[in-house]
Design a protein around this motif. Structure first.
Motif, PDB file in Angstrom:
ATOM      1  N   ALA A  98    -129.333 -27.495   7.025  1.00 32.86           N
ATOM      2  CA  ALA A  98    -128.067 -27.136   6.889  1.00 32.86           C
ATOM      3  C   ALA A  98    -127.447 -28.066   5.993  1.00 32.86           C
ATOM      4  O   ALA A  98    -127.512 -29.334   5.903  1.00 32.86           O
ATOM      5  CB  ALA A  98    -127.234 -27.102   8.155  1.00 32.86           C
ATOM      6  N   LYS A  99    -126.189 -27.593   5.268  1.00 34.72           N
ATOM      7  CA  LYS A  99    -125.459 -28.176   4.136  1.00 34.72           C
ATOM      8  C   LYS A  99    -124.071 -28.429   4.715  1.00 34.72           C
ATOM      9  O   LYS A  99    -123.602 -27.463   5.273  1.00 34.72           O
ATOM     10  CB  LYS A  99    -125.513 -27.496   2.932  1.00 34.72           C
ATOM     11  N   VAL A 100    -123.496 -29.483   4.517  1.00 33.72           N
ATOM     12  CA  VAL A 100    -122.256 -29.847   4.840  1.00 33.72           C
ATOM     13  C   VAL A 100    -121.576 -30.398   3.735  1.00 33.72           C
ATOM     14  O   VAL A 100    -122.142 -30.806   2.901  1.00 33.72           O
ATOM     15  CB  VAL A 100    -122.055 -30.516   6.227  1.00 33.72           C
ATOM     16  N   ASP A 101    -120.065 -29.764   3.475  1.00 38.93           N
ATOM     17  CA  ASP A 101    -119.418 -30.362   2.474  1.00 38.93           C
ATOM     18  C   ASP A 101    -118.342 -31.296   2.798  1.00 38.93           C
ATOM     19  O   ASP A 101    -117.286 -31.347   2.886  1.00 38.93           O
ATOM     20  CB  ASP A 101    -118.575 -29.133   1.717  1.00 38.93           C
ATOM     21  N   VAL A 102    -118.913 -32.742   3.317  1.00 40.31           N
ATOM     22  CA  VAL A 102    -118.200 -33.701   3.608  1.00 40.31           C
ATOM     23  C   VAL A 102    -118.805 -34.957   3.370  1.00 40.31           C
ATOM     24  O   VAL A 102    -120.085 -35.197   2.996  1.00 40.31           O
ATOM     25  CB  VAL A 102    -117.933 -33.871   5.114  1.00 40.31           C
ATOM     26  N   PRO A 103    -117.908 -35.885   2.957  1.00 40.51           N
ATOM     27  CA  PRO A 103    -118.636 -37.283   2.471  1.00 40.51           C
ATOM     28  C   PRO A 103    -119.166 -38.050   3.750  1.00 40.51           C
ATOM     29  O   PRO A 103    -118.844 -37.655   5.074  1.00 40.51           O
ATOM     30  CB  PRO A 103    -117.236 -38.140   1.952  1.00 40.51           C
TER      31      PRO A 103
ATOM     32  N   LEU B  49    -119.263 -41.329  16.582  1.00 41.95           N
ATOM     33  CA  LEU B  49    -118.940 -40.130  16.980  1.00 41.95           C
ATOM     34  C   LEU B  49    -118.928 -39.229  15.576  1.00 41.95           C
ATOM     35  O   LEU B  49    -119.490 -37.764  15.850  1.00 41.95           O
ATOM     36  CB  LEU B  49    -117.426 -39.947  17.502  1.00 41.95           C
ATOM     37  N   ASP B  50    -118.541 -39.732  14.422  1.00 44.94           N
ATOM     38  CA  ASP B  50    -118.555 -38.796  13.379  1.00 44.94           C
ATOM     39  C   ASP B  50    -120.128 -38.387  12.943  1.00 44.94           C
ATOM     40  O   ASP B  50    -120.424 -37.295  12.449  1.00 44.94           O
ATOM     41  CB  ASP B  50    -118.187 -39.683  12.155  1.00 44.94           C
ATOM     42  N   LEU B  51    -121.120 -39.455  13.214  1.00 45.63           N
ATOM     43  CA  LEU B  51    -122.574 -39.268  12.826  1.00 45.63           C
ATOM     44  C   LEU B  51    -122.932 -38.120  13.816  1.00 45.63           C
ATOM     45  O   LEU B  51    -123.986 -37.530  13.295  1.00 45.63           O
ATOM     46  CB  LEU B  51    -123.283 -40.563  12.904  1.00 45.63           C
TER      47      LEU B  51
ATOM     48  N   ALA C 158    -124.757 -34.485  13.037  1.00 44.71           N
ATOM     49  CA  ALA C 158    -125.986 -34.419  13.471  1.00 44.71           C
ATOM     50  C   ALA C 158    -126.010 -33.038  14.292  1.00 44.71           C
ATOM     51  O   ALA C 158    -127.035 -32.081  14.001  1.00 44.71           O
ATOM     52  CB  ALA C 158    -126.752 -35.418  14.398  1.00 44.71           C
ATOM     53  N   LEU C 159    -125.176 -32.755  15.001  1.00 44.62           N
ATOM     54  CA  LEU C 159    -125.114 -31.518  15.841  1.00 44.62           C
ATOM     55  C   LEU C 159    -124.562 -30.288  14.995  1.00 44.62           C
ATOM     56  O   LEU C 159    -125.073 -29.251  14.902  1.00 44.62           O
ATOM     57  CB  LEU C 159    -124.024 -31.515  17.000  1.00 44.62           C
ATOM     58  N   GLN C 160    -123.582 -30.547  13.951  1.00 42.89           N
ATOM     59  CA  GLN C 160    -123.292 -29.445  13.117  1.00 42.89           C
ATOM     60  C   GLN C 160    -124.348 -29.021  12.182  1.00 42.89           C
ATOM     61  O   GLN C 160    -124.328 -27.877  11.952  1.00 42.89           O
ATOM     62  CB  GLN C 160    -122.108 -29.894  12.291  1.00 42.89           C
ATOM     63  N   THR C 161    -125.259 -29.716  11.905  1.00 43.48           N
ATOM     64  CA  THR C 161    -126.402 -29.351  10.886  1.00 43.48           C
ATOM     65  C   THR C 161    -127.738 -29.291  11.769  1.00 43.48           C
ATOM     66  O   THR C 161    -128.697 -28.862  11.138  1.00 43.48           O
ATOM     67  CB  THR C 161    -126.484 -30.765   9.940  1.00 43.48           C
TER      68      THR C 161
ATOM     69  N   VAL D  99    -127.936 -35.850  22.404  1.00 43.26           N
ATOM     70  CA  VAL D  99    -127.265 -37.004  22.090  1.00 43.26           C
ATOM     71  C   VAL D  99    -127.116 -37.866  23.255  1.00 43.26           C
ATOM     72  O   VAL D  99    -126.751 -37.473  24.195  1.00 43.26           O
ATOM     73  CB  VAL D  99    -125.851 -36.717  21.260  1.00 43.26           C
ATOM     74  N   SER D 100    -127.406 -39.171  22.981  1.00 43.13           N
ATOM     75  CA  SER D 100    -127.343 -40.063  24.163  1.00 43.13           C
ATOM     76  C   SER D 100    -126.717 -41.288  23.652  1.00 43.13           C
ATOM     77  O   SER D 100    -126.727 -42.023  22.658  1.00 43.13           O
ATOM     78  CB  SER D 100    -128.716 -40.497  24.386  1.00 43.13           C
TER      79      SER D 100
END
Length: 88
Positions: free
Chosen positions: A7-12, A31-33, A37-40, A46-47
């Motif tokens: 999956a591709k995301v358009d965020v830095p 939390l950002d990572l 990871a879940l979005q893509t 996640v632990s």
């Protein structure tokens, strides 16, 4: 075996926080990572373990780490610092 496109995301990408005492910044980075990871669909599990050994917050007036402050024993100074760390 079927190859799936990533999956591709358009965020830095999240930027590493180099200050080891910045618990809030380190937590935000984690939390950002995790979100990416879940979005893509890079992972579905996640632990989250302890986030350090009780680094001191970077807030002015805070002299102890969160863990130490959480064992405040009703000490007014520790409670005041804990409020600064938890309610920023």
């Amino acid at each position: 075996m079927v190859e799936e496109a990533q999956a591709k995301v358009d965020v830095p990408p999240p930027q590493n926080n180099v200050n080891p005492a910045d618990l809030v910044g380190k937590t935000r980075l984690l939390l950002d990572l995790t979100h990416l990871a879940l979005q893509t669909d890079s992972t579905r599990l996640v632990s989250m373990l302890m986030l350090g050994t009780s680094p001191r917050a970077t807030d002015p007036g805070v002299t102890m780490g969160h863990h130490d402050l959480s064992h405040h024993g009703q000490d007014p100074q520790k409670l005041a610092q804990l409020r600064m760390v938890e309610w920023r």
